[in-house]
Design a protein around this motif. Structure first.
Motif, PDB file in Angstrom:
ATOM      1  N   LEU A  32       0.825  -1.200   0.000  1.00 42.53           N
ATOM      2  CA  LEU A  32       0.000   0.000   0.000  1.00 42.53           C
ATOM      3  C   LEU A  32       0.861   1.252   0.000  1.00 42.53           C
ATOM      4  O   LEU A  32       0.566   2.227  -0.695  1.00 42.53           O
ATOM      5  CB  LEU A  32      -0.917   0.008   1.216  1.00 42.53           C
ATOM      6  CG  LEU A  32      -1.898   1.177   1.309  1.00 42.53           C
ATOM      7  CD1 LEU A  32      -2.811   1.195   0.098  1.00 42.53           C
ATOM      8  CD2 LEU A  32      -2.708   1.096   2.582  1.00 42.53           C
ATOM      9  N   ASP A  33       1.937   1.230   0.762  1.00 45.15           N
ATOM     10  CA  ASP A  33       2.853   2.366   0.777  1.00 45.15           C
ATOM     11  C   ASP A  33       3.400   2.636  -0.628  1.00 45.15           C
ATOM     12  O   ASP A  33       3.637   3.783  -1.009  1.00 45.15           O
ATOM     13  CB  ASP A  33       4.024   2.102   1.734  1.00 45.15           C
ATOM     14  CG  ASP A  33       3.638   2.332   3.181  1.00 45.15           C
ATOM     15  OD1 ASP A  33       2.697   3.108   3.419  1.00 45.15           O
ATOM     16  OD2 ASP A  33       4.270   1.733   4.067  1.00 45.15           O
ATOM     17  N   ALA A  34       3.612   1.556  -1.387  1.00 38.53           N
ATOM     18  CA  ALA A  34       4.216   1.692  -2.705  1.00 38.53           C
ATOM     19  C   ALA A  34       3.245   2.227  -3.745  1.00 38.53           C
ATOM     20  O   ALA A  34       3.658   2.878  -4.706  1.00 38.53           O
ATOM     21  CB  ALA A  34       4.772   0.343  -3.165  1.00 38.53           C
ATOM     22  N   VAL A  35       1.951   1.959  -3.561  1.00 38.68           N
ATOM     23  CA  VAL A  35       0.984   2.342  -4.603  1.00 38.68           C
ATOM     24  C   VAL A  35       0.014   3.431  -4.173  1.00 38.68           C
ATOM     25  O   VAL A  35      -0.831   3.848  -4.960  1.00 38.68           O
ATOM     26  CB  VAL A  35       0.175   1.105  -5.069  1.00 38.68           C
ATOM     27  CG1 VAL A  35       1.105   0.027  -5.594  1.00 38.68           C
ATOM     28  CG2 VAL A  35      -0.701   0.567  -3.937  1.00 38.68           C
ATOM     29  N   TRP A  40      -5.488   5.672  -7.171  1.00 32.93           N
ATOM     30  CA  TRP A  40      -6.558   4.755  -7.541  1.00 32.93           C
ATOM     31  C   TRP A  40      -7.780   4.976  -6.664  1.00 32.93           C
ATOM     32  O   TRP A  40      -7.673   5.503  -5.562  1.00 32.93           O
ATOM     33  CB  TRP A  40      -6.084   3.314  -7.394  1.00 32.93           C
ATOM     34  CG  TRP A  40      -4.982   2.922  -8.322  1.00 32.93           C
ATOM     35  CD1 TRP A  40      -4.641   3.541  -9.493  1.00 32.93           C
ATOM     36  CD2 TRP A  40      -4.059   1.838  -8.154  1.00 32.93           C
ATOM     37  NE1 TRP A  40      -3.571   2.917 -10.072  1.00 32.93           N
ATOM     38  CE2 TRP A  40      -3.192   1.856  -9.273  1.00 32.93           C
ATOM     39  CE3 TRP A  40      -3.887   0.857  -7.195  1.00 32.93           C
ATOM     40  CZ2 TRP A  40      -2.174   0.927  -9.442  1.00 32.93           C
ATOM     41  CZ3 TRP A  40      -2.885  -0.077  -7.358  1.00 32.93           C
ATOM     42  CH2 TRP A  40      -2.040  -0.044  -8.469  1.00 32.93           C
ATOM     43  N   PRO A  41      -8.964   4.550  -7.119  1.00 31.66           N
ATOM     44  CA  PRO A  41     -10.163   4.661  -6.271  1.00 31.66           C
ATOM     45  C   PRO A  41      -9.973   3.834  -4.995  1.00 31.66           C
ATOM     46  O   PRO A  41      -9.322   2.779  -5.011  1.00 31.66           O
ATOM     47  CB  PRO A  41     -11.270   4.066  -7.157  1.00 31.66           C
ATOM     48  CG  PRO A  41     -10.764   4.246  -8.555  1.00 31.66           C
ATOM     49  CD  PRO A  41      -9.278   4.051  -8.465  1.00 31.66           C
ATOM     50  N   LEU A  42     -10.564   4.300  -3.912  1.00 35.44           N
ATOM     51  CA  LEU A  42     -10.404   3.619  -2.633  1.00 35.44           C
ATOM     52  C   LEU A  42     -10.804   2.145  -2.675  1.00 35.44           C
ATOM     53  O   LEU A  42     -10.107   1.303  -2.095  1.00 35.44           O
ATOM     54  CB  LEU A  42     -11.203   4.350  -1.557  1.00 35.44           C
ATOM     55  CG  LEU A  42     -11.099   3.759  -0.150  1.00 35.44           C
ATOM     56  CD1 LEU A  42      -9.665   3.804   0.342  1.00 35.44           C
ATOM     57  CD2 LEU A  42     -12.015   4.504   0.811  1.00 35.44           C
ATOM     58  N   PRO A  43     -11.902   1.776  -3.344  1.00 31.67           N
ATOM     59  CA  PRO A  43     -12.262   0.349  -3.384  1.00 31.67           C
ATOM     60  C   PRO A  43     -11.163  -0.532  -3.963  1.00 31.67           C
ATOM     61  O   PRO A  43     -11.034  -1.691  -3.593  1.00 31.67           O
ATOM     62  CB  PRO A  43     -13.513   0.332  -4.277  1.00 31.67           C
ATOM     63  CG  PRO A  43     -14.126   1.680  -4.088  1.00 31.67           C
ATOM     64  CD  PRO A  43     -12.951   2.611  -3.979  1.00 31.67           C
ATOM     65  N   VAL A  44     -10.361   0.022  -4.869  1.00 29.04           N
ATOM     66  CA  VAL A  44      -9.265  -0.746  -5.451  1.00 29.04           C
ATOM     67  C   VAL A  44      -8.229  -1.051  -4.383  1.00 29.04           C
ATOM     68  O   VAL A  44      -7.718  -2.175  -4.285  1.00 29.04           O
ATOM     69  CB  VAL A  44      -8.618   0.020  -6.613  1.00 29.04           C
ATOM     70  CG1 VAL A  44      -7.378  -0.722  -7.124  1.00 29.04           C
ATOM     71  CG2 VAL A  44      -9.618   0.224  -7.736  1.00 29.04           C
TER      72      VAL A  44
END
Length: 315
Positions: A32-35, A40-44
């Protein structure tokens, strides 16, 4: 109809389950830190966290069943749903709340530090997408997978070496320790004790009923009730009516709503109970430390229609 006797699993199954769950949850945080800056949308992000954080554990449970069990996942880990689980679930949930209160009182009496890990949600103005994402992960994904791991594989594996009371106690402690997050510092001590109490209730139910369906339902109710209190602002109103008591929220899912602040522990008089009736011990508890990791971490303070006032970053 009585449930069949639990399928014995070797201790290797429990060790593997803990290692896989811990590794996947830590890995999901680094991912998550990397992306997170990709916008991106939160659901992704939530789907990614669920897949990386919990997918490997589902695979391990299946592997353990085929390697050391009968190959039938349901009987091997107690995943045999019954309609009666919908009735037993609330009973187990009440037992978990009672265990939480008892553990919170112990934390208070001993002056053990305890950190707040729902503040990121409490301080945020959350849009509908974020709410749905939290609910799906904390109330559906995490209860199923964590019960399969702790009350399914781990508890039954420990039973191959220990008596039922000892196995229940050990899995409860492991459940509490699994939710330790370095960002909370000394406050982890109180969280571990409180979540151990919850784990005792869930483990006892799984042992007595010989299946994990009731504890899955109770787990979902536990997280859902706390999220409802936090998201509707009920906890804020309770706090305003209390006599200067600092509120502590426990969310047992650290991937969507993590403790805000620098990890400092709360005052000894702050604990997790969720009951206004206890004057000096007031707060809320969700025993999922891997699903509610603050909007600030996802950069939601920059969302035009999302969180307007999230905490200032993942410190």
């Amino acid at each position: 109809m009585a449930e069949p006797a639990p399928t014995p699993l070797p201790i290797e199954a429990a060790v593997g389950a803990i290692v896989v769950l811990t590794t996947s949850l830590v890995g999901s945080k680094f991912l998550l830190d990397a992306v997170v800056d990709l916008g991106w949308p939160l659901p992704v992000y939530v789907a990614l966290l669920a897949a990386i954080g919990y997918g490997p554990s589902l695979w391990w449970c299946r592997f353990a069943s085929r390697r050391w069990g009968t190959g039938r996942l349901g009987p091997d880990i107690g995943l045999t749903p019954r309609w009666a689980d919908l009735g037993w679930g609330p009973v187990v949930w009440l037992a978990a709340v009672g265990s939480q209160v008892a553990a919170a009182l112990l934390v208070t009496a001993l002056g053990v530090p305890i950190a707040n890990n729902t503040e990121a949600i409490e301080n945020a103005s959350i849009d509908r997408t974020y709410v749905v994402a939290i609910v799906v992960t904390a109330v559906i994904a995490a209860p199923i997978v964590e019960e399969m791991v702790f009350r399914g594989v781990v508890l039954r594996s420990l039973r191959s070496r220990l008596s039922w009371p000892s196995a229940i106690a050990v899995q409860a402690v492991l459940f509490g320790v699994a939710h330790v997050d370095p960002i909370r510092g000394a406050g982890n001590a109180g969280l571990v004790i409180v979540l151990t109490g919850v784990g005792l209730a869930f483990g006892t139910a799984a042992a007595l009923l010989r299946r994990i369906g009731p504890s899955i339902v109770a787990h979902a109710l536990f997280n859902g009730a706390v999220l409802l209190l936090v998201l509707t602002g009920v906890t804020d109103r309770l706090l305003e009516e209390s006599s200067g008591v600092e509120q502590v929220g426990v969310v047992d899912q650290a991937d969507i709503a993590e403790a805000s602040g620098d990890g400092d522990a709360a005052t000894p008089w702050s604990a997790i109970v969720g009951s206004k009736a206890i004057e000096r011990v007031q707060g809320v508890g969700v025993e999922h430390a891997h699903v509610v990791d603050g909007g600030a971490w996802l950069g939601l303070e920059d969302r035009p229609s999302g969180v307007d006032d999230a905490v200032d970053g993942r410190r």
